[in-house]
Design a protein around this motif. Sequence first.
Motif, PDB file in Angstrom:
ATOM      1  N   PRO A 179       3.799   2.052  -8.040  1.00 17.45           N
ATOM      2  CA  PRO A 179       4.226   0.889  -7.256  1.00 17.45           C
ATOM      3  C   PRO A 179       4.051   1.063  -5.755  1.00 17.45           C
ATOM      4  N   ALA A 180       3.965   2.295  -5.300  1.00 15.42           N
ATOM      5  CA  ALA A 180       3.828   2.524  -3.858  1.00 15.42           C
ATOM      6  C   ALA A 180       2.447   2.104  -3.338  1.00 15.42           C
ATOM      7  N   VAL A 181       1.455   1.983  -4.237  1.00 12.76           N
ATOM      8  CA  VAL A 181       0.101   1.645  -3.797  1.00 12.76           C
ATOM      9  C   VAL A 181       0.063   0.273  -3.125  1.00 12.76           C
ATOM     10  N   CYS A 182       0.692  -0.722  -3.761  1.00 10.49           N
ATOM     11  CA  CYS A 182       0.690  -2.073  -3.197  1.00 10.49           C
ATOM     12  C   CYS A 182       2.022  -2.443  -2.548  1.00 10.49           C
ATOM     13  N   ALA A 183       3.045  -1.667  -2.815  1.00 11.21           N
ATOM     14  CA  ALA A 183       4.346  -1.852  -2.167  1.00 11.21           C
ATOM     15  C   ALA A 183       4.840  -3.296  -2.249  1.00 11.21           C
ATOM     16  N   GLY A 184       4.756  -3.876  -3.455  1.00  5.77           N
ATOM     17  CA  GLY A 184       5.266  -5.224  -3.656  1.00  5.77           C
ATOM     18  C   GLY A 184       4.297  -6.337  -3.319  1.00  5.77           C
ATOM     19  N   ARG A 185       3.141  -6.018  -2.774  1.00  3.16           N
ATOM     20  CA  ARG A 185       2.158  -7.058  -2.451  1.00  3.16           C
ATOM     21  C   ARG A 185       1.365  -7.455  -3.701  1.00  3.16           C
ATOM     22  N   ARG A 186       0.740  -8.626  -3.636  1.00  6.98           N
ATOM     23  CA  ARG A 186      -0.187  -9.017  -4.699  1.00  6.98           C
ATOM     24  C   ARG A 186      -1.317  -7.996  -4.748  1.00  6.98           C
ATOM     25  N   ALA A 187      -1.710  -7.589  -5.948  1.00  6.90           N
ATOM     26  CA  ALA A 187      -2.705  -6.522  -6.073  1.00  6.90           C
ATOM     27  C   ALA A 187      -4.111  -7.007  -5.724  1.00  6.90           C
ATOM     28  N   VAL A 188      -4.548  -8.091  -6.371  1.00  8.35           N
ATOM     29  CA  VAL A 188      -5.928  -8.568  -6.201  1.00  8.35           C
ATOM     30  C   VAL A 188      -5.912 -10.068  -5.958  1.00  8.35           C
ATOM     31  N   ALA A 189      -6.660 -10.526  -4.965  1.00  8.58           N
ATOM     32  CA  ALA A 189      -6.806 -11.959  -4.697  1.00  8.58           C
ATOM     33  C   ALA A 189      -8.282 -12.275  -4.522  1.00  8.58           C
ATOM     34  N   LEU A 190      -8.671 -13.480  -4.962  1.00 10.80           N
ATOM     35  CA  LEU A 190     -10.068 -13.913  -4.932  1.00 10.80           C
ATOM     36  C   LEU A 190     -10.202 -15.176  -4.097  1.00 10.80           C
ATOM     37  N   VAL A 191     -11.163 -15.171  -3.184  1.00  5.31           N
ATOM     38  CA  VAL A 191     -11.540 -16.368  -2.426  1.00  5.31           C
ATOM     39  C   VAL A 191     -12.911 -16.804  -2.922  1.00  5.31           C
ATOM     40  N   SER A 192     -12.992 -18.024  -3.493  1.00  2.00           N
ATOM     41  CA  SER A 192     -14.238 -18.461  -4.119  1.00  2.00           C
ATOM     42  C   SER A 192     -14.426 -19.964  -3.980  1.00  2.00           C
ATOM     43  N   SER A 193     -15.619 -20.441  -4.355  1.00  2.28           N
ATOM     44  CA  SER A 193     -15.913 -21.867  -4.323  1.00  2.28           C
ATOM     45  C   SER A 193     -15.028 -22.639  -5.293  1.00  2.28           C
ATOM     46  N   GLU A 194     -14.584 -22.003  -6.384  1.00  4.97           N
ATOM     47  CA  GLU A 194     -13.735 -22.683  -7.353  1.00  4.97           C
ATOM     48  C   GLU A 194     -12.423 -23.131  -6.713  1.00  4.97           C
ATOM     49  N   GLN A 195     -11.904 -22.362  -5.747  1.00  2.70           N
ATOM     50  CA  GLN A 195     -10.695 -22.787  -5.042  1.00  2.70           C
ATOM     51  C   GLN A 195     -10.948 -24.067  -4.264  1.00  2.70           C
ATOM     52  N   TYR A 196     -12.100 -24.145  -3.592  1.00  2.00           N
ATOM     53  CA  TYR A 196     -12.469 -25.368  -2.876  1.00  2.00           C
ATOM     54  C   TYR A 196     -12.536 -26.537  -3.837  1.00  2.00           C
ATOM     55  N   HIS A 197     -13.155 -26.342  -4.995  1.00  2.00           N
ATOM     56  CA  HIS A 197     -13.270 -27.403  -5.995  1.00  2.00           C
ATOM     57  C   HIS A 197     -11.886 -27.837  -6.484  1.00  2.00           C
ATOM     58  N   ARG A 198     -10.999 -26.862  -6.695  1.00  2.00           N
ATOM     59  CA  ARG A 198      -9.659 -27.170  -7.189  1.00  2.00           C
ATOM     60  C   ARG A 198      -8.873 -27.996  -6.157  1.00  2.00           C
ATOM     61  N   ILE A 199      -8.958 -27.608  -4.898  1.00  2.00           N
ATOM     62  CA  ILE A 199      -8.256 -28.335  -3.835  1.00  2.00           C
ATOM     63  C   ILE A 199      -8.825 -29.735  -3.685  1.00  2.00           C
ATOM     64  N   TYR A 200     -10.145 -29.865  -3.785  1.00  2.00           N
ATOM     65  CA  TYR A 200     -10.789 -31.173  -3.664  1.00  2.00           C
ATOM     66  C   TYR A 200     -10.332 -32.106  -4.780  1.00  2.00           C
ATOM     67  N   ARG A 201     -10.299 -31.609  -6.025  1.00  2.00           N
ATOM     68  CA  ARG A 201      -9.889 -32.452  -7.142  1.00  2.00           C
ATOM     69  C   ARG A 201      -8.416 -32.833  -7.023  1.00  2.00           C
ATOM     70  N   GLN A 202      -7.596 -31.881  -6.569  1.00  2.00           N
ATOM     71  CA  GLN A 202      -6.174 -32.155  -6.402  1.00  2.00           C
ATOM     72  C   GLN A 202      -5.948 -33.229  -5.338  1.00  2.00           C
ATOM     73  N   GLU A 203      -6.687 -33.164  -4.252  1.00  2.00           N
ATOM     74  CA  GLU A 203      -6.530 -34.158  -3.185  1.00  2.00           C
ATOM     75  C   GLU A 203      -6.998 -35.542  -3.644  1.00  2.00           C
ATOM     76  N   GLN A 204      -8.044 -35.586  -4.482  1.00  2.00           N
ATOM     77  CA  GLN A 204      -8.466 -36.863  -5.058  1.00  2.00           C
ATOM     78  C   GLN A 204      -7.328 -37.480  -5.875  1.00  2.00           C
ATOM     79  N   LEU A 205      -6.646 -36.652  -6.672  1.00  2.00           N
ATOM     80  CA  LEU A 205      -5.528 -37.133  -7.486  1.00  2.00           C
ATOM     81  C   LEU A 205      -4.386 -37.622  -6.595  1.00  2.00           C
ATOM     82  N   PHE A 206      -4.067 -36.868  -5.537  1.00  2.00           N
ATOM     83  CA  PHE A 206      -3.019 -37.278  -4.612  1.00  2.00           C
ATOM     84  C   PHE A 206      -3.372 -38.607  -3.949  1.00  2.00           C
ATOM     85  N   ASP A 207      -4.650 -38.790  -3.631  1.00  2.00           N
ATOM     86  CA  ASP A 207      -5.086 -40.051  -3.012  1.00  2.00           C
ATOM     87  C   ASP A 207      -4.827 -41.231  -3.942  1.00  2.00           C
ATOM     88  N   GLU A 208      -5.070 -41.033  -5.230  1.00  2.00           N
ATOM     89  CA  GLU A 208      -4.808 -42.099  -6.194  1.00  2.00           C
ATOM     90  C   GLU A 208      -3.320 -42.428  -6.229  1.00  2.00           C
TER      91      GLU A 208
END
Length: 510
Positions: A72-101
Amino acid sequence: MMDAAPFLTLEDVTVRLRDRWLLADTQWQIRCGENWVVWGPNGAGKTTLARILTGEVAVVKGWVRRHYEQDPAVCAGRRAVALVSSEQYHRIYRQEQLFDEFRHFSGRLDQTTAAADVLRGVTERYGKTPSAAFHGTQIPEILDLAAILSKPIQALSSGEMRKLLIACGLAAEPCLLILDEPFNGLDKPSRANLLRLLEQRIVSGTQMVLIVHRREEIPVFFSHLLQVKDGRVVWQGPMADAAVLRSPDEAKAGDGGRIPDRSKDRSATRSLNRVDAGEPLIRMREATVRFGGHVVLDRVDWTVRAGENWAVLGPNGAGKSTLLQLITGDQLQAYANDIHLFGRPKGSGESIWEIKEHIGYVADELQARYQRRITAFDVICSGFFDSVGLYRYCSDAQREAGSHWVHVLHLEELADRPMAQLSFGQQRLILIARAMVKTPRLLILDEPCNGLDMSNRRRVLDMVKAIAASGHTNLLYISHRPDEMPACITHCLQLDAGRVIHAGPIEGCR
């Protein structure tokens, strides 16, 4: 570094995506403090490899050893692995379209989601908030967040969205941050700034995996390289030992070399366009788009005539993508402006489908909408109906036209596969074929080579040249890379902060 503790190990790992087996018997160990580049062409398995590290893809053979879970001392309570990708952009875009509706249904048209809301929401999901320590670093300045965070999501360009997501990943402070093609959509100064930022964060102790397909985007300050090709790991080791990066033959193989500058061929290819400049296809007079108090386009005057092929240039956030959305009808403020398309004023009774009938379109937001469980060939055929999804039967002639573009772009191995299972670059090729099936009068290409390896970039640029030479289709082309500018471009519109800097022959561009 060999004395450093292992952080994550793949032992004889194989994954299965429907009927495809990928990354067979993969061996890979990431030690604490190592920073890896994952490099390979479209469809090689790079993003799948990243999703194995995050746990989003299950392995059917072998083991994933997450050593940080034992200490546990390696990450000390932090998230271990995070990914920044185009799929996140797609997810946010689709979510905002739904909010607009929802907002239109409830009458709350003045409400928007700001970029700052996304930063706060993503980091809180990781158990963090954008802390004073984060804002005290150079991250906000280098990513130019001051110009982004106050903007509504709808007003962000694809490059600005990329910067926002990178900021979210860094603000979450994971033990290991994976950046999947982070240079896509960024202008030249922003790419240089991102390289500087990555080097700074590595020096300060942030551990990273960087996924790229261009050889020139491999930073020398990363410690290790893993090369993927045809669904297999073909080489891995210290960056200093990567002889493949020094091989002159690698560029010919289409795995990330630089495309030659084609500007010297422009005068020769311009004569290939058989349509002389004539009737206006597009005419805008003082076109303005604003979201709340933020002006995205400021009194734009622009005329495109038949026979002209235009490049639309400018830095991230200049208003390029919004300008194109005025043409396609995807930006509703088009109807509050003086805009003529194909000889008719917008808002004179035509439907959005009558406008789209004459337009082929490729852009990041279209790709974001197309995460559906249909085959790539059906996506191509949906171009006849300008729909996201295929809801009508195609005639034999339409299916024959779709097959023609499958052959032109060498997409035979992709045609029967589900669109959602293709890599980002493979999806981009499918959308280019979709745009061309109906031989449109106007072809709008917003960063068409985004996510494409060298071989596929050449293929697309050769296709664009042939389309222009046919004389049946005019081009509007956006790119941040001079080496991707087709030789057939005759005119240039330059924007900066929503204003026109130049509109005229290509020779006048700076």
